[in-house]
Design a protein around this motif. Structure first.
Motif, short mmCIF file in Angstrom:
data_model
loop_
_atom_site.label_atom_id
_atom_site.label_comp_id
_atom_site.label_asym_id
_atom_site.label_seq_id
_atom_site.Cartn_x
_atom_site.Cartn_y
_atom_site.Cartn_z
N TYR A 45 0.78 -1.24 0.00
CA TYR A 45 0.00 0.00 0.00
C TYR A 45 0.82 1.29 0.00
N GLU A 46 2.07 1.24 -0.49
CA GLU A 46 2.84 2.48 -0.62
C GLU A 46 3.91 2.38 -1.68
N TYR A 47 4.27 3.55 -2.23
CA TYR A 47 5.39 3.70 -3.14
C TYR A 47 6.44 4.55 -2.43
N SER A 48 7.70 4.25 -2.68
CA SER A 48 8.77 5.06 -2.09
C SER A 48 9.86 5.25 -3.13
N PRO A 49 10.32 6.48 -3.37
CA PRO A 49 9.92 7.71 -2.70
C PRO A 49 8.61 8.26 -3.28
N SER A 50 7.99 9.10 -2.53
CA SER A 50 6.83 9.86 -2.99
C SER A 50 6.71 11.09 -2.11
N PRO A 51 6.72 12.26 -2.68
CA PRO A 51 6.70 12.52 -4.12
C PRO A 51 8.07 12.30 -4.77
N ILE A 52 8.03 12.06 -6.07
CA ILE A 52 9.22 11.95 -6.90
C ILE A 52 9.36 13.30 -7.60
N ARG A 53 10.54 13.90 -7.57
CA ARG A 53 10.74 15.22 -8.18
C ARG A 53 11.69 15.12 -9.36
N VAL A 54 11.27 15.73 -10.49
CA VAL A 54 12.09 15.77 -11.70
C VAL A 54 11.99 17.17 -12.31
N LYS A 55 12.92 17.48 -13.20
CA LYS A 55 12.91 18.77 -13.89
C LYS A 55 12.21 18.64 -15.23
N ARG A 56 11.55 19.71 -15.63
CA ARG A 56 10.86 19.77 -16.93
C ARG A 56 11.87 19.54 -18.05
N GLY A 57 11.45 18.79 -19.06
CA GLY A 57 12.28 18.54 -20.24
C GLY A 57 13.20 17.35 -20.12
N VAL A 58 13.26 16.74 -18.95
CA VAL A 58 14.16 15.62 -18.72
C VAL A 58 13.49 14.30 -19.11
N LYS A 59 14.28 13.41 -19.69
CA LYS A 59 13.81 12.05 -19.95
C LYS A 59 14.02 11.28 -18.65
N VAL A 60 12.96 10.67 -18.15
CA VAL A 60 12.97 10.00 -16.85
C VAL A 60 12.75 8.51 -17.05
N GLN A 61 13.48 7.72 -16.29
CA GLN A 61 13.27 6.28 -16.28
C GLN A 61 13.02 5.87 -14.83
N LEU A 62 11.79 5.48 -14.54
CA LEU A 62 11.46 4.95 -13.23
C LEU A 62 11.73 3.44 -13.27
N ARG A 63 12.55 2.96 -12.35
CA ARG A 63 12.80 1.52 -12.21
C ARG A 63 12.05 1.09 -10.95
N ILE A 64 10.85 0.55 -11.15
CA ILE A 64 9.97 0.24 -10.03
C ILE A 64 10.05 -1.25 -9.71
N THR A 65 10.32 -1.55 -8.44
CA THR A 65 10.41 -2.94 -7.99
C THR A 65 9.44 -3.18 -6.85
N SER A 66 8.60 -4.18 -7.01
CA SER A 66 7.70 -4.58 -5.93
C SER A 66 8.48 -5.43 -4.94
N LEU A 67 8.33 -5.13 -3.67
CA LEU A 67 9.08 -5.84 -2.63
C LEU A 67 8.32 -7.00 -2.01
N ASP A 68 6.98 -7.06 -2.19
CA ASP A 68 6.24 -8.09 -1.46
C ASP A 68 5.29 -8.94 -2.30
N LYS A 69 4.61 -8.37 -3.25
CA LYS A 69 3.65 -9.12 -4.07
C LYS A 69 3.44 -8.36 -5.37
N THR A 70 2.57 -8.84 -6.22
CA THR A 70 2.29 -8.17 -7.49
C THR A 70 1.45 -6.91 -7.24
N HIS A 71 1.96 -5.80 -7.73
CA HIS A 71 1.26 -4.52 -7.67
C HIS A 71 1.14 -3.99 -9.09
#
Length: 142
Positions: A45-71
Motif C-alpha cells: 500500500y505504498e510507493y517510495s519515494p513519494s513525491p518523486i521530483r524531476v525537472k521539466r524537459g528531462v527524460k525520466v526512467q522509473l525503475r519500479i520494484t515490488s518488494l512483497d507481491k504483485t502490484h
C-alpha cells in the motif's frame, strides 16, 4: 596533377565522413546521459519515494520494484487539475495503461516530463485491503 587532386579529394571526403560519424556517436551518448534514472519501490500500500521530483524537459526512467507481491503502476499523463483533453504533460515511451509490477522484478516506466505540475499515480492491480490508498505523486518542476 589530376591524380594529386583526386587523392586530396578522397582524403577530404573520408575525413568528413569520419567526423560526421564521431558527431553522431557523441550526440547519442549525450542523449543517454540525460536520462534520469530513479529507483522506486512498491510494497503493501505504498510507493517510495513519494513525491518523486524531476525537472521539466528531462527524460525520466522509473525503475519500479515490488518488494512483497504483485502490484501495478498507473500515472496520469496530465497534471492534476488540468483539462484532460489538453496535450499530455508526460510523454510515455510505452502505450501501457497499467504497468504490472511483479515481486522482485524491476519494471521500467520511461517518459519525458514536458509540462510542470503534479501528476498522481496509483496501484492498478488489486493488491489487498489497502489497495485504494496505494498512491503517490510525481512533481515536474520548471
Amino acid at each position: 596533377m589530376r591524380s594529386v587532386f583526386r587523392i586530396a579529394s578522397l582524403f577530404l571526403l573520408g575525413g568528413l565522413t569520419v567526423t560526421a560519424g564521431f558527431a553522431r556517436v557523441a550526440n547519442t551518448s549525450q542523449a543517454d546521459q540525460e536520462v534520469q534514472v530513479i529507483e522506486v519501490s512498491a510494497k503493501k500500500y505504498e510507493y517510495s519515494p513519494s513525491p518523486i521530483r524531476v525537472k521539466r524537459g528531462v527524460k525520466v526512467q522509473l525503475r519500479i520494484t515490488s518488494l512483497d507481491k504483485t502490484h501495478g503502476f498507473k500515472i496520469n499523463l496530465s497534471p492534476d487539475g488540468s483539462d484532460k483533453k489538453s496535450e499530455p504533460g508526460l510523454a510515455l515511451s510505452s502505450n501501457d495503461d497499467c504497468f504490472k509490477l511483479e515481486k522482485g522484478v524491476p519494471t521500467i516506466v520511461e517518459f519525458v516530463a514536458r509540462t510542470p505540475g503534479t501528476y498522481s499515480f496509483h496501484c492498478c492491480n488489486r493488491c489487498g485491503i489497502g489497495h485504494g490508498g496505494m498512491k503517490g505523486q510525481l512533481v515536474v518542476e520548471p
